[in-house]
Design a protein around this motif. Structure first.
Motif, mmCIF file in Angstrom:
data_model
loop_
_atom_site.group_PDB
_atom_site.id
_atom_site.type_symbol
_atom_site.label_atom_id
_atom_site.label_comp_id
_atom_site.label_asym_id
_atom_site.label_seq_id
_atom_site.Cartn_x
_atom_site.Cartn_y
_atom_site.Cartn_z
ATOM 1 N N GLU A 1 0.816 -1.210 0.000
ATOM 2 C CA GLU A 1 0.000 0.000 0.000
ATOM 3 C C GLU A 1 0.852 1.263 0.000
ATOM 4 O O GLU A 1 0.568 2.218 -0.728
ATOM 5 N N VAL A 2 1.891 1.307 0.826
ATOM 6 C CA VAL A 2 2.743 2.496 0.892
ATOM 7 C C VAL A 2 3.459 2.717 -0.433
ATOM 8 O O VAL A 2 3.506 3.842 -0.958
ATOM 9 N N THR A 3 4.017 1.652 -0.989
ATOM 10 C CA THR A 3 4.727 1.779 -2.260
ATOM 11 C C THR A 3 3.780 2.195 -3.376
ATOM 12 O O THR A 3 4.145 2.994 -4.253
ATOM 13 N N ALA A 4 2.559 1.666 -3.368
ATOM 14 C CA ALA A 4 1.571 2.059 -4.381
ATOM 15 C C ALA A 4 1.265 3.554 -4.281
ATOM 16 O O ALA A 4 1.108 4.237 -5.304
ATOM 17 N N ALA A 5 1.178 4.081 -3.061
ATOM 18 C CA ALA A 5 0.918 5.517 -2.892
ATOM 19 C C ALA A 5 2.089 6.345 -3.418
ATOM 20 O O ALA A 5 1.887 7.389 -4.048
ATOM 21 N N ILE A 6 3.312 5.874 -3.186
ATOM 22 C CA ILE A 6 4.501 6.568 -3.713
ATOM 23 C C ILE A 6 4.463 6.553 -5.240
ATOM 24 O O ILE A 6 4.742 7.569 -5.899
ATOM 25 N N ALA A 7 4.122 5.403 -5.824
ATOM 26 C CA ALA A 7 4.036 5.306 -7.284
ATOM 27 C C ALA A 7 2.975 6.261 -7.828
ATOM 28 O O ALA A 7 3.174 6.902 -8.869
ATOM 29 N N ALA A 8 1.844 6.354 -7.150
ATOM 30 C CA ALA A 8 0.775 7.258 -7.599
ATOM 31 C C ALA A 8 1.256 8.702 -7.591
ATOM 32 O O ALA A 8 0.935 9.472 -8.511
ATOM 33 N N TYR A 9 2.025 9.077 -6.596
ATOM 34 C CA TYR A 9 2.580 10.437 -6.554
ATOM 35 C C TYR A 9 3.538 10.653 -7.729
ATOM 36 O O TYR A 9 3.484 11.687 -8.414
ATOM 37 N N ASN A 10 4.410 9.686 -7.963
ATOM 38 C CA ASN A 10 5.400 9.841 -9.033
ATOM 39 C C ASN A 10 4.769 9.886 -10.419
ATOM 40 O O ASN A 10 5.297 10.516 -11.336
ATOM 41 N N LEU A 11 3.652 9.193 -10.580
ATOM 42 C CA LEU A 11 3.006 9.122 -11.887
ATOM 43 C C LEU A 11 1.904 10.169 -12.077
ATOM 44 O O LEU A 11 1.302 10.235 -13.148
ATOM 45 N N ALA A 12 1.678 10.975 -11.056
ATOM 46 C CA ALA A 12 0.598 11.969 -11.131
ATOM 47 C C ALA A 12 0.703 12.915 -12.327
ATOM 48 O O ALA A 12 -0.331 13.304 -12.895
ATOM 49 N N PRO A 13 1.903 13.308 -12.794
ATOM 50 C CA PRO A 13 1.972 14.216 -13.943
ATOM 51 C C PRO A 13 1.573 13.586 -15.270
ATOM 52 O O PRO A 13 1.464 14.296 -16.280
ATOM 53 N N PHE A 14 1.342 12.272 -15.288
ATOM 54 C CA PHE A 14 1.086 11.583 -16.556
ATOM 55 C C PHE A 14 -0.365 11.127 -16.615
ATOM 56 O O PHE A 14 -0.759 10.169 -15.932
ATOM 57 N N PRO A 15 -1.184 11.763 -17.451
ATOM 58 C CA PRO A 15 -2.613 11.433 -17.488
ATOM 59 C C PRO A 15 -2.903 10.041 -18.027
ATOM 60 O O PRO A 15 -4.003 9.525 -17.804
ATOM 61 N N THR A 16 -1.958 9.417 -18.717
ATOM 62 C CA THR A 16 -2.212 8.090 -19.281
ATOM 63 C C THR A 16 -1.828 6.964 -18.319
ATOM 64 O O THR A 16 -1.895 5.792 -18.689
ATOM 65 N N ALA A 17 -1.406 7.324 -17.103
ATOM 66 C CA ALA A 17 -0.996 6.302 -16.141
ATOM 67 C C ALA A 17 -1.934 6.299 -14.936
ATOM 68 O O ALA A 17 -2.383 7.340 -14.470
ATOM 69 N N ARG A 18 -2.237 5.108 -14.443
ATOM 70 C CA ARG A 18 -2.992 4.981 -13.199
ATOM 71 C C ARG A 18 -2.369 3.867 -12.369
ATOM 72 O O ARG A 18 -1.755 2.931 -12.912
ATOM 73 N N VAL A 19 -2.508 3.962 -11.058
ATOM 74 C CA VAL A 19 -1.928 2.986 -10.141
ATOM 75 C C VAL A 19 -3.049 2.230 -9.449
ATOM 76 O O VAL A 19 -4.026 2.828 -8.977
#
Length: 392
Positions: free
Chosen positions: A130-148
């Protein structure tokens, strides 16, 4: 990182504070930084969370360059993440194959997903922690074609994706990686997915070669001389006629790759020439030394040693070249005299095929002088030898 630290880190105050900190590698600066933050009234939990990310961002610059300055990390996630330059090579393969929708199963902090999304590919990044998924979501937030997606990679539906990227984590206690169950998801499960969808499976470069499946492309990748990963490619992501590949990335030079349908046939051993070549680790892992030797008109120095010798000086991205200055026996007194006669005070020591500790040998050589050299300790036709050399 635990959930409490994550919650503290993701507050507007902590993120704003993190972005204001000036980079520094000085321990004294870090100590002063902590004292200054506490003096400003920031709570200890915020200071601790921000300082951890401050350190991880500095460390991450080696892998992610300037992108690290806006990313968040976990220590384990950063260690396991692909270098951005390597991830870009992977993403380019998906794009070139026309695979526009990709599932990144076991995305970690999102490094590979970031590279895929930067090419406007649609990415579903799945992470069970869960923690790592939240970090990934933050890192990918600038990219509209990505979701976690926070969930089990093996439970993720693949109905709406055309290809898969898998980065199995090493299971706790797994060291030699000689069993399909040493990874999570297991290699067996990863290969089953690769049989249903075009896939790339990232593995440790030292994986037991006996586990390599038939019919997939195996690509070893090195960055600046360090072999960093092995990727198995399937389906439309595997190149026709390529079973083994060594991809070499060095500095700002363009990528260079050796490819073969199978392990390449060895060349015969022969006499020591004027030049010695040390194959890149990716070439050795891929067992393409024979192809390298033929490309430079070389021969093996010894049938059991990964050194190639030649009578011709050549530049190749797949090996480091040396000019042989003198061949000597492995004898301390002889070596000291030879090094002293040339005024060699800076010495790079390499060894293959001999039981010698360079760290213990170095002080015995009493190095003095302004010149630099290379000492190669190895076997030639079964005989121990020392080669005094200089880099090409």
């Amino acid at each position: 990182m635990d959930a409490a630290e994550l919650r503290e880190l993701l507050t507007p105050e902590a993120l704003a504070l993190l972005d204001t900190l000036a980079p520094s590698d000085s321990t004294a600066d870090v100590v002063a930084l902590v004292a200054g933050l506490r003096k400003q009234g920031h709570p200890p939990a915020r200071v601790a969370a921000v300082l951890t990310q401050y350190r991880l961002r500095r460390k991450a610059e080696e892998k992610f360059g300037p992108f690290a300055r806006r990313m968040l990390f976990t220590a384990e996630g950063l260690e396991q993440a692909s270098r951005l330059r390597v991830a870009a090579q992977h993403a380019g393969r998906f794009a070139a194959a026309g695979l526009q929708r990709v599932a990144d199963l076991g995305c970690g902090i999102g490094g590979d997903a970031l590279a895929l999304a930067s090419l406007d590919l649609t990415v579903t990044a799945v992470e069970r922690d869960e923690v790592t998924a939240a970090i990934a979501a933050y890192n990918l937030a600038p990219f509209p074609t990505a979701r976690v997606v926070h969930g089990d990679a093996l439970a993720q539906s693949l109905d709406d994706v055309g290809a898969v990227w898998l980065d199995p984590a090493r299971r706790t206690g797994a060291v030699r990686l000689n069993s399909p169950d040493d990874w999570s998801p297991s290699l067996t499960d990863a290969l089953a997915i690769a049989g249903r969808r075009p896939a790339g499976i990232k593995l440790a470069p030292g994986m037991d070669r006996g586990l390599l499946p038939e019919g997939l492309e195996a690509q070893w990748i090195s960055v600046d001389g360090e072999v960093v990963e092995l990727v198995l490619w399937s389906g439309a992501l595997a190149r026709p006629g390529v079973g083994r590949a060594a991809l070499v990335l060095r500095g700002d030079a363009p990528p260079a790759e050796l490819r073969s349908a199978t392990d390449s046939a060895d060349v015969d051993a022969g006499p020591l020439g004027e030049y010695l070549y040390e194959p890149d680790g990716a070439v050795i892992r891929a067992r393409l030394i024979g192809d390298l030797a033929r490309s430079i008109g070389g021969r093996m120095l010894d049938p059991t040693i990964a050194y190639v010798t030649s009578d011709t000086a050549m530049q190749t991205p797949f090996a480091r070249g040396f000019r042989i200055v003198e061949r000597l026996p492995i004898d301390i007194a002889r070596l000291k005299r030879a090094l002293a006669a040339r005024g060699i005070g800076t010495l790079e020591i390499k060894k293959r095929g001999v039981d010698i500790d360079p760290a213990r040998l170095r002080p015995k050589l009493a190095l003095r002088g302004d010149a630099a050299g290379v000492l190669v300790l190895t076997r030639i036709a079964g005989e121990r030898a020392a080669l005094l050399a200089e880099r090409l």
